[in-house]
Scaffold this active site. Structure first.
Site, mmCIF file in Angstrom:
data_model
loop_
_atom_site.group_PDB
_atom_site.id
_atom_site.type_symbol
_atom_site.label_atom_id
_atom_site.label_comp_id
_atom_site.label_asym_id
_atom_site.label_seq_id
_atom_site.Cartn_x
_atom_site.Cartn_y
_atom_site.Cartn_z
ATOM 1 N N LYS A 153 11.174 -1.672 4.972
ATOM 2 C CA LYS A 153 11.245 -1.046 3.523
ATOM 3 C C LYS A 153 11.872 -0.023 2.677
ATOM 4 C CE LYS A 153 8.394 -4.974 1.668
ATOM 5 N NZ LYS A 153 7.947 -5.641 3.400
HETATM 6 C C1 PLP Z 1 6.423 -9.533 -1.334
HETATM 7 C C2 PLP Z 1 5.646 -9.109 0.072
HETATM 8 N N1 PLP Z 1 4.276 -9.226 -0.381
HETATM 9 C C3 PLP Z 1 3.202 -8.053 0.344
HETATM 10 C C4 PLP Z 1 4.327 -7.651 1.438
HETATM 11 C C5 PLP Z 1 2.955 -7.441 2.578
HETATM 12 O O1 PLP Z 1 3.641 -5.995 3.060
HETATM 13 P P1 PLP Z 1 3.422 -5.523 4.143
HETATM 14 O O2 PLP Z 1 3.995 -6.353 5.664
HETATM 15 O O3 PLP Z 1 3.372 -3.865 4.693
HETATM 16 O O4 PLP Z 1 1.812 -5.929 5.105
HETATM 17 C C6 PLP Z 1 5.544 -8.188 1.550
HETATM 18 C C7 PLP Z 1 6.073 -7.194 3.170
HETATM 19 O O5 PLP Z 1 7.222 -7.762 3.496
HETATM 20 C C8 PLP Z 1 6.260 -8.861 1.324
HETATM 21 O O6 PLP Z 1 7.807 -8.930 0.955
#
Ligand code: PLP
Length: 395
Positions: free
Chosen positions: A186
């Site tokens: 990210k």
């Molecule tokens: C749109 C979206 N929602 C939720 C997530 C979940 O994040 P995490 O990988 O920190 O669990 C991501 C991760 O890529 C995402 O792109």
């Protein structure tokens, strides 16, 4: 989405503070921690940065979505309208809550289309969760006014879009709660981490308790704290928070570099045959993690992505074929394949995901290509990339 490209002594110093104190837990140990409250400090810095009254840091973006759902009272059998272009985590968090994901098409913003929300409503609809994809925003003002008109809860999955804003208001702050991710790819990263933001003190308290087994965090004795509700463990560690704290300080510089690199690329691509750019409700508010564009049809998009690969133009994404970001390839969802029976299967309003069609979204996604924007590109790298791009279009 390249926070990791800029790791340095700032991250090392924050982590070293935690190691020196020996307190890896975000709560308590007031004496031993020598004044270092990495999670707490990150929360207040992030609140300030996005302009929300409250922030709760947690273990991942997926956890953030789960926490937001729980805090907003979205649970078993509640229908939540989401776009088919998202990371599967959005869907997983809903399924874990026992809620029902209802897919509604995207438009050329690559996000949920406010104009078709009405057709996805049923008397079980409780919330709408737009996803601000690839660093930029949905038509969030229109989605918000739709939710307000219909009395629906708005929760924003802004996991991919920290730093993006619509009319200078940060994404994630339009709804009742907004969710961010700080996973390793990210814009800024904690290694693993996430956050929910809200203006409501009540939602904040419920969220903070839910993410820590229901602890109300009142008093000095954790064993004697109250438990206003059941919860779970979505805590972040001080080590992860420490990395994120240093990264957050770099956010403005990261955005500046991304926006500059994207602008140069976009200008170079203006007028190329067949290329139409992603619609951005507020181009100035794009966090510019990607430059996304459309080709006239699927065949042309496919041959372009092949030509890019052959020319050595890396970091290009054809999401239509991706197994994780678009409904088309979610065969596990279509079969409702999970290690244990999903609560959803007990519900009368569980759709048959194997037959769901999102034709408008297919038409958009099959033409879409996203180029990741990197911080590490030098001007020479950018120049070479543009040279290769122009050659591909000329050949
Ligand atoms: C749109 C979206 N929602 C939720 C997530 C979940 O994040 P995490 O990988 O920190 O669990 C991501 C991760 O890529 C995402 O792109």
């Amino acid at each position: 989405m390249p926070g990791f490209e800029w790791f340095g002594n700032e991250e090392r110093k924050e982590v070293q503070d935690v190691m020196d104190s020996g307190v890896l837990f975000r709560y308590g140990f007031d004496q031993a921690r020598k004044g270092h409250w990495k999670a707490k400090t990150f929360e207040s810095d992030l609140s300030q940065r996005v302009g929300s009254a409250h922030c709760h840091l947690c273990s991942s973006g997926t956890a953030a979505v789960s926490i937001a759902l729980a805090a907003c009272g979205v649970g078993a059998g509640d229908e939540v309208i989401i776009p088919p272009f998202t990371f599967i985590a959005t869907v997983e968090a809903l399924l874990t809550a026992g809620a029902v994901p209802v897919f509604a098409d995207i438009d050329e913003t690559l996000c949920l289309d406010p104009d078709i929300l009405e057709s996805a409503l049923t008397d079980r609809t409780k919330a709408i969760m737009p996803v601000h994809m690839c660093g930029a925003m949905a038509r969030i003002d229109e989605i918000k006014s739709f939710c307000d008109r219909k009395g629906l809860i708005l929760i924003e999955d802004a996991c991919q879009s920290l730093g993006a804003a619509f009319n200078r208001k940060s994404v994630g702050t339009f709804g009742r709660m907004g969710c961010f991710s700080f996973d390793p790819v990210k814009t800024i990263t904690c290694g693993e981490g996430g956050a929910v933001v809200t203006d409501s003190p009540d939602l904040y308290s419920i969220a903070a308790a839910y993410a820590d087994h229901g602890h109300d965090h009142v008093g000095n004795d954790r064993g004697l704290e109250g438990h206003p509700s059941l919860g779970t463990n979505f805590r972040i560690s001080e080590l992860n928070a420490a990395v994120g704290l240093a990264q957050l300080k770099k956010l403005d510089r990261i955005l500046e570099k991304q926006r500059r690199n994207k602008k140069i690329l976009k200008e170079a691509m203006q007028g190329l045959p067949g290329v139409g750019f992603r619609k951005l409700p507020d181009e100035n508010g794009d966090s510019a993690t990607f430059l996304s564009f459309f080709m006239p049809d699927e065949n042309k998009a496919r041959s372009l992505i092949r030509a890019f690969a052959a020319a050595g133009i890396d970091s290009c994404f054809y999401w239509y074929d991706n197994n994780w970001h678009y409904l088309r390839n979610w065969s596990h969802l279509k079969k409702l394949s999970a290690p244990a029976r999903l609560p959803l299967t007990l519900l009368k309003n569980c759709p048959d995901y194997s037959t769901i069609e999102t034709i408008t979204s297919d038409r958009i996604m099959s033409r879409a290509i996203s180029m990741q924007i990197k911080l590490s590109w030098t001007d020479a790298d950018l120049g070479l990339r543009i040279e290769k791009l122009l050659k591909v279009f000329k050949d």
